[in-house]
Design an enzyme around this catalytic site. Structure first.
Site, PDB file in Angstrom:
ATOM      1  N   SER A 176      45.596  11.556  26.126  1.00 44.36           N
ATOM      2  CA  SER A 176      44.928  12.406  25.139  1.00 44.36           C
ATOM      3  C   SER A 176      43.506  12.732  25.595  1.00 44.36           C
ATOM      4  CB  SER A 176      44.878  11.665  23.795  1.00 44.36           C
ATOM      5  OG  SER A 176      44.178  12.444  22.851  1.00 44.36           O
ATOM      6  N   LYS A 185      44.971  16.396  22.144  1.00 47.25           N
ATOM      7  CA  LYS A 185      43.632  15.839  21.936  1.00 47.25           C
ATOM      8  C   LYS A 185      43.564  15.097  20.599  1.00 47.25           C
ATOM      9  CE  LYS A 185      39.137  15.357  22.238  1.00 47.25           C
ATOM     10  NZ  LYS A 185      38.600  14.319  23.131  1.00 47.25           N
ATOM     11  N   ASN A 231      32.686  10.627  30.510  1.00 43.44           N
ATOM     12  CA  ASN A 231      32.658  11.695  29.513  1.00 43.44           C
ATOM     13  C   ASN A 231      32.075  11.199  28.201  1.00 43.44           C
ATOM     14  OD1 ASN A 231      34.690  11.868  27.037  1.00 43.44           O
ATOM     15  ND2 ASN A 231      35.667  10.618  28.606  1.00 43.44           N
ATOM     16  N   GLY A 258      32.748  13.320  22.576  1.00 43.55           N
ATOM     17  CA  GLY A 258      32.443  13.115  21.150  1.00 43.55           C
ATOM     18  C   GLY A 258      33.586  13.552  20.248  1.00 43.55           C
ATOM     19  N   ASN A 277      43.635   6.031  17.970  1.00 42.64           N
ATOM     20  CA  ASN A 277      42.461   5.798  18.801  1.00 42.64           C
ATOM     21  C   ASN A 277      41.503   4.954  17.953  1.00 42.64           C
ATOM     22  OD1 ASN A 277      40.063   5.881  20.165  1.00 42.64           O
ATOM     23  ND2 ASN A 277      40.057   8.096  20.489  1.00 42.64           N
ATOM     24  N   CYS A 291      36.614   4.259  17.704  1.00 37.30           N
ATOM     25  CA  CYS A 291      35.766   5.154  16.930  1.00 37.30           C
ATOM     26  C   CYS A 291      34.907   4.313  15.991  1.00 37.30           C
ATOM     27  CB  CYS A 291      36.682   6.089  16.138  1.00 37.30           C
ATOM     28  SG  CYS A 291      35.784   7.370  15.297  1.00 37.30           S
ATOM     29  N   GLY A 349      39.436   7.285  35.377  1.00 38.67           N
ATOM     30  CA  GLY A 349      39.788   7.622  36.756  1.00 38.67           C
ATOM     31  C   GLY A 349      40.064   6.385  37.598  1.00 38.67           C
ATOM     32  N   GLY A 382      44.729   4.383  32.678  1.00 39.96           N
ATOM     33  CA  GLY A 382      43.535   3.978  33.424  1.00 39.96           C
ATOM     34  C   GLY A 382      43.710   4.245  34.902  1.00 39.96           C
ATOM     35  N   GLY A 383      43.269   5.415  35.330  1.00 37.72           N
ATOM     36  CA  GLY A 383      43.217   5.721  36.755  1.00 37.72           C
ATOM     37  C   GLY A 383      44.543   6.026  37.415  1.00 37.72           C
TER      38      GLY A 383
END
Ligand SMILES: Cc1cc2nc3c(=O)[nH]c(=O)nc-3n(C[C@H](O)[C@H](O)[C@H](O)COP(=O)(O)O)c2cc1C
Length: 302
Positions: A21, A45, A69, A72, A126, A129, A216, A242-243
């Site tokens: 996402s 997203k 990143n 937000g 998620n 937050c 990444g 993760g990557g």
């Protein structure tokens, strides 16, 4: 050869490769480059109750072997997503997992309830937050708060719940166990790592928000370790994040105990990587005479 797998009731995937996402928007741009129906699942997203503008720019910067990143959580909001984007995504006949968040328990619950519609196969929470009513501490950092949240959301929806764990802040295995006990159907391991970049010429932070999340290849070995640690303790499926950049990475995560994977940052560099990864998995299985992808999961040898 069979690449299909079952994550939860109503969440059967044709292969273990999904997008992550936040690096895929709502799929429209990617759909111009390749056929989205090849994907194991699609994850738009993160959605909040209302639309959000996110943080001011610059909000993305390259880092060694990855990127930082601070978007937000910009998004169009649940209702606009259901009206404008879901009908488009449903056309690909691939399971859709809605990633969502809130700034309070009530917002999480309301989002989950509005996202409980035909065409959405599962909800990914998620939990990285801030809980605005509790001084801004992230929901996923405290196992009591996390389990209360998961329990309340679970009560409001019939869809499988996937909890996306934050990589730091608490013991990730304890958080995974708390989420499982509260009723989570699966876990995503893990979100981005807190990070920062500074410009030594201007003496200023590179990101307008000062801090962001690292993703990444830089985080891959840490994510791999988390998946392994969690796999040895929980019974519910783990989706690795993760990557992940190649079919080799996917095999490594499956061996560590993940049932499926998400690809994020790599797809920003090469939007066609999903196709390559899925084809690479098929070729790997043929070469090693592996009939089902499930035969790799958790099979790390000593
Ligand atoms: C630009 C960007 C935006 C992201 N937005 C979200 C988001 O909205 N919701 C979420 O759960 N994770 C978000 N993430 C985290 C990714 O889904 C993923 O977990 C993380 O980037 C690690 O995977 P990767 O190394 O393959 O990118 C975002 C990551 C990036 C790079």
């Amino acid at each position: 050869m069979d690449l299909s797998l079952n994550i939860a009731d109503g969440l059967m995937l044709n292969n273990p490769v999904m997008n992550a996402s936040g690096t895929f928007a709502y799929g429209r741009e990617f759909s111009e480059i390749f056929d989205l129906s090849i994907m194991g699942a699609l994850i738009p997203k993160a959605l909040s109750l209302g639309p959000r503008q996110g943080n001011p720019a610059p909000r993305i910067v390259e880092a060694p072997c990855g990127l930082i990143n601070s978007i937000g959580l910009e998004n169009i909001g649940v209702d606009a997503f259901l009206k404008r984007e879901l009908p488009f995504l449903k056309g690909f006949k691939v399971p859709i997992i809605a990633n969502f968040f809130g700034e309070s328990f009530e917002e999480y619950i309301e989002c989950a309830s509005r996202l409980t519609v035909d065409g959405i196969n599962a909800l990914e929470m998620n939990v990285s937050c801030p809980n605005v009513k509790s001084g801004g501490l992230e929901f996923g950092r405290d196992k009591k708060v996390l389990s209360d949240l998961v329990r309340m959301v679970k009560d409001k929806t019939t869809k499988p719940i996937i909890v996306k764990l934050p990589p730091i802040g608490g013991d990730i295995v304890e958080l995974a166990l708390a989420a499982q006990k509260a009723g989570a159907d699966a876990l995503t391991c893990a979100n981005t790592f807190p990070a920062m970049a500074i410009d030594e010429e201007t003496w200023k932070p590179t990101l307008a928000n000062y801090v962001g999340g690292l993703s990444g290849p830089a985080i891959k070995p840490i994510a791999l370790r988390f998946v392994w640690d969690i796999h040895t303790k929980v019974d519910i499926p783990i989706i690795a994040s993760g990557g992940i950049s190649s079919y080799r990475d996917v095999i490594q995560f499956l061996l560590a105990g993940a049932s499926a994977v998400q690809v994020g940052s790599m797809s920003l560099r090469d939007p066609l990587c999903f196709k390559e990864i899925i084809e690479g998995l098929r070729a790997y299985m043929a070469l090693h005479h592996i009939e089902s992808i499930n035969d790799i999961v958790g099979k790390l040898r000593s």
